[in-house]
Design a protein around this motif. Structure first.
Motif, PDB file in Angstrom:
ATOM      1  N   ILE A 128      32.478  50.027  42.925  1.00  0.00           N
ATOM      2  CA  ILE A 128      33.808  50.018  42.305  1.00  0.00           C
ATOM      3  C   ILE A 128      33.765  49.586  40.842  1.00  0.00           C
ATOM      4  N   SER A 129      32.557  49.453  40.286  1.00  0.00           N
ATOM      5  CA  SER A 129      32.472  48.951  38.904  1.00  0.00           C
ATOM      6  C   SER A 129      33.177  49.908  37.932  1.00  0.00           C
ATOM      7  N   HIS A 130      33.108  51.241  38.203  1.00  0.00           N
ATOM      8  CA  HIS A 130      33.769  52.199  37.303  1.00  0.00           C
ATOM      9  C   HIS A 130      35.294  52.075  37.398  1.00  0.00           C
ATOM     10  N   VAL A 131      35.799  51.789  38.596  1.00  0.00           N
ATOM     11  CA  VAL A 131      37.253  51.637  38.778  1.00  0.00           C
ATOM     12  C   VAL A 131      37.735  50.380  38.050  1.00  0.00           C
ATOM     13  N   VAL A 132      36.997  49.282  38.245  1.00  0.00           N
ATOM     14  CA  VAL A 132      37.365  48.002  37.621  1.00  0.00           C
ATOM     15  C   VAL A 132      37.315  48.126  36.093  1.00  0.00           C
ATOM     16  N   SER A 133      36.255  48.769  35.569  1.00  0.00           N
ATOM     17  CA  SER A 133      36.134  48.947  34.110  1.00  0.00           C
ATOM     18  C   SER A 133      37.291  49.775  33.568  1.00  0.00           C
ATOM     19  N   PHE A 134      37.621  50.856  34.276  1.00  0.00           N
ATOM     20  CA  PHE A 134      38.700  51.735  33.808  1.00  0.00           C
ATOM     21  C   PHE A 134      40.029  50.976  33.755  1.00  0.00           C
ATOM     22  N   ILE A 135      40.315  50.211  34.809  1.00  0.00           N
ATOM     23  CA  ILE A 135      41.578  49.448  34.842  1.00  0.00           C
ATOM     24  C   ILE A 135      41.612  48.431  33.701  1.00  0.00           C
ATOM     25  N   ASN A 136      40.487  47.739  33.498  1.00  0.00           N
ATOM     26  CA  ASN A 136      40.456  46.712  32.449  1.00  0.00           C
ATOM     27  C   ASN A 136      40.480  47.297  31.034  1.00  0.00           C
ATOM     28  N   SER A 137      40.217  48.610  30.922  1.00  0.00           N
ATOM     29  CA  SER A 137      40.290  49.254  29.594  1.00  0.00           C
ATOM     30  C   SER A 137      41.740  49.611  29.234  1.00  0.00           C
ATOM     31  N   GLN A 138      42.650  49.465  30.188  1.00  0.00           N
ATOM     32  CA  GLN A 138      44.067  49.795  29.967  1.00  0.00           C
ATOM     33  C   GLN A 138      44.832  48.560  29.475  1.00  0.00           C
ATOM     34  N   ASP A 139      45.741  48.779  28.513  1.00  0.00           N
ATOM     35  CA  ASP A 139      46.510  47.662  27.958  1.00  0.00           C
ATOM     36  C   ASP A 139      47.395  46.969  28.992  1.00  0.00           C
ATOM     37  N   ARG A 140      47.884  47.747  29.971  1.00  0.00           N
ATOM     38  CA  ARG A 140      48.906  47.193  30.859  1.00  0.00           C
ATOM     39  C   ARG A 140      48.357  46.573  32.149  1.00  0.00           C
ATOM     40  N   TYR A 141      47.033  46.593  32.301  1.00  0.00           N
ATOM     41  CA  TYR A 141      46.445  46.097  33.552  1.00  0.00           C
ATOM     42  C   TYR A 141      45.212  45.239  33.317  1.00  0.00           C
ATOM     43  N   PHE A 142      44.926  44.342  34.256  1.00  0.00           N
ATOM     44  CA  PHE A 142      43.572  43.792  34.393  1.00  0.00           C
ATOM     45  C   PHE A 142      43.352  43.337  35.836  1.00  0.00           C
ATOM     46  N   THR A 143      42.091  43.410  36.278  1.00  0.00           N
ATOM     47  CA  THR A 143      41.770  43.059  37.666  1.00  0.00           C
ATOM     48  C   THR A 143      41.551  41.550  37.777  1.00  0.00           C
ATOM     49  N   THR A 144      41.998  40.969  38.889  1.00  0.00           N
ATOM     50  CA  THR A 144      41.785  39.528  39.092  1.00  0.00           C
ATOM     51  C   THR A 144      40.789  39.248  40.216  1.00  0.00           C
ATOM     52  N   SER A 145      40.598  40.191  41.136  1.00  0.00           N
ATOM     53  CA  SER A 145      39.550  40.052  42.155  1.00  0.00           C
ATOM     54  C   SER A 145      39.315  41.398  42.824  1.00  0.00           C
ATOM     55  N   SER A 146      38.138  41.559  43.411  1.00  0.00           N
ATOM     56  CA  SER A 146      37.811  42.846  44.031  1.00  0.00           C
ATOM     57  C   SER A 146      36.672  42.707  45.030  1.00  0.00           C
TER      58      SER A 146
END
Lengths: 256, 256
Positions: A29-47
């Motif tokens: 899921i590293s690609h999913v987490v990276s993509f989300i964290n590259s967005q201004d409106r989102y960041f991941t807190t756990s996975s």
């Protein structure tokens, strides 16, 4: 929440130490987490990408939270060599001093969102990718978290007071079932990743995507045929439940 | 959503035919459902108090949605006479023509809410009562649904291609485990019911409640001790996950 506060929160969260021994998110899921964290409106807190675990708990303890579990085996990958994994589990069971349980846990992801509509969009993507237990949490201070959760489950007691209750043949079958669930889990992660990228791509690209794909992904509705042979109200509760979830889907389908 | 639209929606939903054969909600949660429906800002759209089921699915079918399940046994009550239930399951397994699976499914409740803050309050109550997979859904047309969901799970494959893979001794143990989960489930429903009534009672009564009880119910935080004997990143993912959920709790604890 204003943009500055969210960005500060995001920086603080992403820059803080990763307390896992591995020090990084799971490979699948590293690609999913990276993509989300590259967005201004989102960041991941756990996975967690999903895992197969064998754990040991104190016998005859009714309070789940006081069982003081120890872990005997864990993997985040599909078990390529099922006999090797079976042997790991057999050795794990030999170490069991209480009640050992075999479990498959699916993908789980927590994402902090800037605005409620950002969480709604992510929720739509999650539901349409098969993660039907996903939901939004809105905290008192305005923290908005979208949790991606699956209905997938497998939890099998294997021993009681260190006495193993199942055969090796059963363990072989169980590893196969867990593998099937892991495979389906990976397919859903892939679907989630693709839908997410389509939903968050710039507007002009999204239009062409919608024209091409709106009949395949977002208009798809779950329909199940069910041959019910026991007369019980619960079937209908289930059907009613299913219908309700379908209604939610209908509302959300064209949010993108 | 304005008050009139919500009330119309509520009337329409509560007056429509109950499609379940039983024609009513499950006994153990009828008081909770009635109480919620007596409130102006809420109404229930579906519910199940929790159940123990045995179902049969097509063997070797990787697509969960195409397994065409038939149900062999189901109960919504704790199994008072475990040997009788075991015999029901044995007879159910004799009818299995594919892969039979034994499952415990916990309490689930969907509640439509007037405003987002109404959903937040209900969500707080659910989380603090132990229903940690609860979440909010916000539809495109403004429909707000709060889903009360538990992390409780038990899903055990028992047969493959009609061939039973476990012993009677194992089935006895399994029914006992399911019973323990059903008991814990009922305790959580009771806790949810009490917290809900406290949270929704008139303001003057709520003050006296808060003085008396805020240290016992709402300030309670989950703390788990975990003796971890396998070195793997997933433990830490889990701990990280736990921490995150605790953070959410902190935000929500004083919403009431």
């Amino acid at each position: 929440m204003d943009g500055d506060s969210f960005q500060q929160w995001k920086n603080q969260c992403l820059n803080k130490c990763d307390f896992s021994k591995k020090g990084s998110v799971d490979e699948d899921i590293s690609h999913v987490v990276s993509f989300i964290n590259s967005q201004d409106r989102y960041f991941t807190t756990s996975s967690c990408s999903g895992r197969i675990i064998l754990f040991d708990a104190v016998s005859d303890c009714p309070d789940v939270q006081k069982q003081n579990c120890s872990w005997l085996f864990v993997t985040h990958q599909k078990c390529q060599m099922e006999d090797v994994v079976r042997n790991h589990i057999v050795r794990g069971l030999e170490k069991s001093v209480g009640d050992a349980t075999f479990k498959f846990e699916p993908f789980v992801l927590h994402v902090q969102c800037k605005q409620l509509e950002d969480a709604q969009l992510l929720h739509t993507v999650a539901i349409n990718s098969g993660f039907r237990n996903s939901g939004i949490t809105v905290g008192k201070k305005g923290k908005i978290i979208m949790a991606v959760r699956s209905t997938h489950c497998l939890e099998v007691p294997l021993s009681h007071r260190s006495h193993v209750l199942v055969t090796h043949q059963y363990l072989d079958f169980l590893v196969g079932v867990a593998n099937q669930k892991m495979e389906e889990n990976l397919k859903r992660i892939q679907r989630f990743s693709e839908c997410l990228q389509a939903a968050l791509q710039p507007q002009e690209e999204k239009c062409s995507f919608k024209e091409a794909d709106n009949k395949t992904v977002y208009r798809r509705r779950r329909k199940r045929t069910q041959d019910v042979s026991v007369t019980d109200s619960s079937q209908n509760t289930q059907e009613h439940h299913e219908n309700t979830e379908e209604e939610i889907d209908c509302d959300l389908l064209f949010l993108l």
